[in-house]
Design a protein around this motif. Structure first.
Motif, PDB file in Angstrom:
ATOM      1  N   ALA A 446       3.539   9.627   4.216  1.00 57.58           N
ATOM      2  CA  ALA A 446       4.493   8.509   4.409  1.00 57.58           C
ATOM      3  C   ALA A 446       3.978   7.223   4.196  1.00 57.58           C
ATOM      4  O   ALA A 446       4.888   6.353   3.914  1.00 57.58           O
ATOM      5  N   SER A 447       2.492   6.697   4.266  1.00 58.98           N
ATOM      6  CA  SER A 447       2.021   5.613   3.766  1.00 58.98           C
ATOM      7  C   SER A 447       2.316   5.258   2.429  1.00 58.98           C
ATOM      8  O   SER A 447       2.327   3.979   2.127  1.00 58.98           O
ATOM      9  N   ALA A 448       2.597   6.125   1.387  1.00 54.82           N
ATOM     10  CA  ALA A 448       2.744   5.883   0.364  1.00 54.82           C
ATOM     11  C   ALA A 448       4.204   5.994  -0.110  1.00 54.82           C
ATOM     12  O   ALA A 448       4.780   6.211  -1.326  1.00 54.82           O
ATOM     13  N   ALA A 462       5.665  13.394  -3.036  1.00 53.60           N
ATOM     14  CA  ALA A 462       4.536  13.882  -2.261  1.00 53.60           C
ATOM     15  C   ALA A 462       5.030  15.205  -1.637  1.00 53.60           C
ATOM     16  O   ALA A 462       4.120  16.215  -1.626  1.00 53.60           O
ATOM     17  N   ALA A 463       6.185  15.652  -1.340  1.00 56.98           N
ATOM     18  CA  ALA A 463       6.562  16.741  -0.827  1.00 56.98           C
ATOM     19  C   ALA A 463       6.418  17.830  -1.793  1.00 56.98           C
ATOM     20  O   ALA A 463       6.256  18.737  -1.669  1.00 56.98           O
ATOM     21  N   ALA A 464       6.802  17.333  -3.205  1.00 62.25           N
ATOM     22  CA  ALA A 464       6.944  18.449  -4.397  1.00 62.25           C
ATOM     23  C   ALA A 464       5.259  18.679  -4.529  1.00 62.25           C
ATOM     24  O   ALA A 464       5.140  20.048  -4.922  1.00 62.25           O
ATOM     25  N   ARG A 465       4.619  17.626  -4.531  1.00 61.20           N
ATOM     26  CA  ARG A 465       2.917  17.925  -4.910  1.00 61.20           C
ATOM     27  C   ARG A 465       2.601  19.031  -3.741  1.00 61.20           C
ATOM     28  O   ARG A 465       1.777  19.705  -3.740  1.00 61.20           O
ATOM     29  N   ASP A 466       2.708  18.641  -2.490  1.00 53.72           N
ATOM     30  CA  ASP A 466       2.529  19.414  -1.324  1.00 53.72           C
ATOM     31  C   ASP A 466       3.074  20.767  -1.477  1.00 53.72           C
ATOM     32  O   ASP A 466       2.074  21.921  -1.119  1.00 53.72           O
TER      33      ASP A 466
END
Length: 559
Positions: A446-448, A462-466
């Motif tokens: 969320a910060s990025a 970020a969700a895809a990376r996760d």
């Protein structure tokens, strides 16, 4: 101790007397009869008083005492006791087996109420008085073996009501506990005391002109006769001891005030001298602000946070304020400069903390990936010990694929963490809360959220990376399970080989000793057929020995 002996002494202590009466059964004395025995035994005891309608003692409700009353002078004050059903209450006995069952309870409250008894003490003899005596002796022994410290507790009222203060009750408790007497002694004596050495060091300004006495006691006596001191502190207000100076309650505060008046002119003279030799105060503050700006700029570069937007902004504002103060030197401009310098110092420290937190989060993410990589290395090491080449190749190839996925995730997370580092430090400078619990991955992403990568937002990236990292991590447990299953098969095969390899060799040697040719010469052919069949079984067992089926190998050997 005399009051304790009144209660516990053998054989006529009040509690001991009560226990002896309990042993008399139905003939035990009760009420006024028991009190008459107490009066007869302890009439001359200074801590015991005989009560009755003809005495001066009164109950709490201000009524006359009766024949079943007696009084004990405790440390806290006189207490009147009324004997009513003392014998029945003191017995409070249980059968031994019932007591033992309760003593074995696991409930803490029951354990405290029924401690394990000694083997030679029956539960019927464990009266309330006996238990109280045991607890009392234990308490007295503990107090005598320790260094005593008392905390005085004062009840504000007898009804335990909040917000109510009974002045008479409070005063009575203070008198009974000795607090008032201690205050009187303190007021009449010399409560303040100082070592001569400490007094000389603290009040050196009273020593006057030389010559000075050689020891601190004589010097203290001279200092107390200083004109400024002698006019306000009389000789009756202090005493010289062997190593200390004893003073009445307010003398020390008076000496401090005299000292301040003597020292203050010299302090002010020293301040004026300092200002004269060092220049004006504002000029010094300007130099201090300039030094702070240079120091903070160097610190930002050293710590690697000089590129952060809010650090650059506040340092630029502080430098502009420095130029303004140098051009127009006045109190307002210099104060504004110092305020900005303090803000800049706080912002630089915040940026350094955020950077350290970002590195910690990065190390946490990479540590998780490294842990899974170490697990894969352990699986690969176990795969190298397998006998089945196909299983070994399959497990190794799957481990290589999982390791490649983890390596890709590690590189991807490192790049994302670097981008997140810059974004968070640029955005959180104006936030009072600082970094928003960056240890959690949800807040990390969320910060990025404002960092753009390609056509998707940073949150989607970020969700895809996760998701990719979770997929890579999910590849490891199945490989561990497969490796464990293959190792178990290997273990079983090794156990079968160890069990039956020697048996095969012995069977082969025994077949070689059979004279098959002689049997054939005599026309006996069934022996040669049996030997041939046995050799086929041994050959089959040798083939199964090199296989990976332990059950088949065992069956071949048994055949």
């Amino acid at each position: 101790d005399p009051c304790i002996k009144l209660l516990t002494a053998k054989p006529i202590g009040l509690l001991k007397y009560l226990d002896s009466e309990c042993q008399r059964g139905m003939a035990a004395s009760e009420g006024a009869d028991l009190v008459r025995k107490f009066n007869k035994s302890h009439n001359n005891d200074p801590f015991y008083e005989v009560c009755g309608p003809s005495t001066v003692w009164r109950r709490k409700d201000n009524t006359r005492t009766q024949a079943e009353d007696f009084l004990i002078h405790h440390y806290a004050g006189p207490i009147i006791y009324t004997v009513s059903e003392f014998i029945d209450k003191n017995r409070d006995a249980l059968f031994s087996h019932v007591y033992d069952i309760l003593a074995e309870s696991t409930v803490p409250l029951i354990q405290d109420l029924y401690p394990p008894r000694e083997d030679d003490v029956a539960a019927s003899k464990m009266t309330v008085g006996n238990r109280f005596l045991g607890q009392l002796h234990q308490l007295v022994g503990m107090l005598r073996a320790s260094e005593t410290r008392f905390v005085r507790c004062i009840k504000t009222n007898e009804t335990f009501a909040p917000g109510v203060v009974d002045k008479k009750s409070v005063l009575r408790q203070l008198v009974c506990s000795g607090v008032m007497a201690a205050l009187e002694v303190r007021r009449a004596g010399f409560p303040s005391r100082m070592l001569f050495t400490e007094f000389v060091r603290e009040f050196r300004c009273f020593s006057g002109k030389p010559p000075y006495p050689s020891n601190d006691k004589d010097l203290t006596a001279k200092m107390m006769k200083h004109p400024s001191v002698a006019g306000r502190v009389t000789e009756a207000q202090y005493r010289l001891g062997t190593t200390k100076l004893f003073m009445q309650a307010d003398v020390l505060y008076t000496l401090q005030g005299i000292k301040n008046k003597i020292v203050e002119p010299y302090v002010r003279r020293l301040q004026r001298w300092w200002i004269k030799n060092q220049g004006q105060i504002q000029q010094h503050k300007l130099k201090r602000g300039t030094y702070m700006i240079a120091r903070l700029t160097e610190k930002a570069k050293t710590e690697g946070v000089h590129h952060v937007a809010f650090v650059q902004k506040i340092l630029a504002a502080a430098d502009a304020a420095r130029v303004t103060a140098a051009t127009n030197l006045n109190r307002e401009n210099v104060t504004a400069l110092l305020d900005l310098c303090e803000t800049a110092e706080a912002n630089v420290d915040k940026a350094v903390q955020q950077k350290a937190e970002a590195y910690r989060i990065r190390a946490e993410i990479l540590g998780v990936l490294d842990g899974f990589s170490a697990r894969l290395e352990a699986v690969k090491a176990e795969a190298a010990t397998l006998y089945n080449p196909e299983a070994k190749a399959l497990l190794t190839s799957e481990c290589d694929a999982a390791e490649a996925a983890l390596t890709a995730c590690r590189e991807e997370q490192t790049m994302a963490a670097n981008a997140w580092d810059q974004a968070v430090m640029a955005e959180s400078g104006e936030q009072t809360g600082g970094l928003r619990r960056a240890a959690t991955r949800a807040n990390l992403y969320a910060s990025a959220s404002k960092v753009k990568m390609g056509n998707a937002s940073a949150q989607e990236q970020a969700a895809a990376r996760d998701g990719r990292m979770e997929e890579a991590k999910a590849m490891v447990p199945p490989l561990e399970e497969l490796c464990a299953r293959l190792l178990e098969e290997k273990r079983l095969m090794d156990a079968a080989r160890a069990q039956y390899a020697d048996a095969i060799d012995q069977a082969s040697a025994r077949l070689d000793t059979i004279p098959v040719d002689q049997y054939i010469m005599f026309g006996i052919t069934n022996v040669s057929d049996a030997v041939a069949e046995a050799r086929e079984g041994i050959d089959q067992a040798h083939k199964m020995l090199n296989s990976m089926d332990p059950e088949g190998f065992k069956a071949a050997v048994k055949y």
